[in-house]
Design an enzyme around this catalytic site. Structure first.
Site, PDB file in Angstrom:
ATOM      1  N   LYS A 178      11.579  24.977   4.283  1.00 36.14           N
ATOM      2  CA  LYS A 178      12.585  25.629   5.136  1.00 36.14           C
ATOM      3  C   LYS A 178      13.964  24.956   5.094  1.00 36.14           C
ATOM      4  O   LYS A 178      14.972  25.614   5.289  1.00 36.14           O
ATOM      5  CB  LYS A 178      12.092  25.680   6.589  1.00 36.14           C
ATOM      6  CG  LYS A 178      10.940  26.652   6.789  1.00 36.14           C
ATOM      7  CD  LYS A 178      10.574  26.788   8.258  1.00 36.14           C
ATOM      8  CE  LYS A 178       9.358  27.676   8.417  1.00 36.14           C
ATOM      9  NZ  LYS A 178       9.050  27.971   9.811  1.00 36.14           N
ATOM     10  N   ASP A 205      12.890  32.320  13.216  1.00 36.72           N
ATOM     11  CA  ASP A 205      11.887  31.621  14.039  1.00 36.72           C
ATOM     12  C   ASP A 205      12.381  31.450  15.483  1.00 36.72           C
ATOM     13  O   ASP A 205      11.665  31.749  16.438  1.00 36.72           O
ATOM     14  CB  ASP A 205      11.587  30.224  13.470  1.00 36.72           C
ATOM     15  CG  ASP A 205      10.724  30.291  12.216  1.00 36.72           C
ATOM     16  OD1 ASP A 205       9.909  31.217  12.088  1.00 36.72           O
ATOM     17  OD2 ASP A 205      10.865  29.391  11.364  1.00 36.72           O
TER      18      ASP A 205
END
Ligand code: ATR
Length: 282
Positions: A66, A102
């Protein structure tokens, strides 16, 4: 021509994203396939180049890529950039642009389950890793201004809050100090790996001083009910596990790729069904 989407990570075998997204593509009648790709750290740059060359339309990024993917993209959305993590990539006019869904997925899930408005609540975030940063910055960007961060390593909590680009009124503290003043918090958000295998029977913090009517949220979804949530429920607090966050981060990614926000209840049922065989404590 069929459009290709996917998720890259290491490991990737147990990802529930393919089932969730393929079903959603089918529902909107789009000729598309979403595939899991096992990509190791050494191969990340080649994988991104390759996906661009073969015309992949979009993909999700999971552990451990990420952060490392950021310099490999053509453009990064400002919120993803301050969070320092990208979990969704969209092909826009041939260029790969990174987003973070997220944090926003978490906030959508919280708004869905928390009874009342979240802006005026006093929030405690437990943990100061990547997940905590996404949640803290996104909450701050949505005007939740009273937020403390408790972490085993207090320095990391301080770094996280110091780097937040939105105004927040709060302190960094140890897990023990947070437990000692737990009655001051309305919403407690657990973002560490404690509660997940192998720390399945552990809790990051004692709930002895939990305020009556507090809401306890744990981003873990496997097991569906961590020890922390079990105790919170026994104390009759409102609780939420990580399923809705997972589903909303996926739904937000799907919306970026297709323009359509999918049926999140259906996604949630699919994920629960998938977890049915292998989630840890039921
Ligand atoms: P993620 O990206 O999932 O948030 P991470 O960046 O590795 O993962 O962060 C993990 C978080 O869990 C950190 O807050 C970490 O605490 P430290 O900053 O002190 O390392 C916390 N954590 C992990 N294992 C822990 C443990 N056994 N006890 C307390 N905190 C723990």
């Amino acid at each position: 021509m069929k459009k290709i989407f996917g998720v890259i990570g290491d490991p990737i075998g147990h990802s529930m994203s393919p089932a969730m997204h393929n079903d959603a593509f089918e529902r909107i009648g789009m000729d598309a396939s979403y595939l899991p790709f096992h990509v190791t750290k050494e191969n990340l740059a080649d994988a991104v180049k390759g996906m661009k060359a073969i015309g992949v339309q979009g993909f999700n990024v999971t552990i451990p890529h990420k952060t490392e993917i950021i310099p490999l993209l053509d453009e990064v959305d400002p919120l993803a950039s301050v969070i320092g993590a990208v979990n969704t990539v969209v092909r826009e006019k041939g260029r790969f642009k990174g987003y973070n869904t997220d944090g926003l997925g978490y906030v959508r899930a919280l708004r869905e389950s928390f009874p009342g408005s979240i802006e005026d609540q006093r929030v405690l975030i437990i943990g100061a890793g990547g997940a905590a940063r996404g949640i803290y910055y996104t909450l701050a960007s949505e005007k939740v201004t009273q937020m403390d961060v408790a972490n085993r390593t207090v320095d990391k909590a301080k770094q996280l809050s110091d780097a937040c680009p939105y105004p927040v009124d709060g302190v960094s503290l140890t897990l023990e100090a947070a437990a000692a003043q737990l009655e001051t918090y309305d919403i407690i958000i657990q973002t560490t790996s404690i509660g997940m295998a192998p720390a399945i029977d552990q809790k990051p913090i004692s709930l002895d001083r939990l305020k009556q009517g507090a809401f306890v949220s744990d981003i873990i979804y496997n097991p569906l009910q961590t020890e922390l949530l079990k105790e919170a429920e026994e104390r009759r607090a409102g609780t939420q596990n990580g399923i809705q966050m997972f589903v909303h981060q996926g739904a937000l990614a799907f919306e970026k790729w297709t323009g359509v926000y999918p049926d999140v209840k259906r996604m949630e049922e699919l994920v629960l069904k998938q977890l049915g065989g292998n989630y840890a404590n039921r």
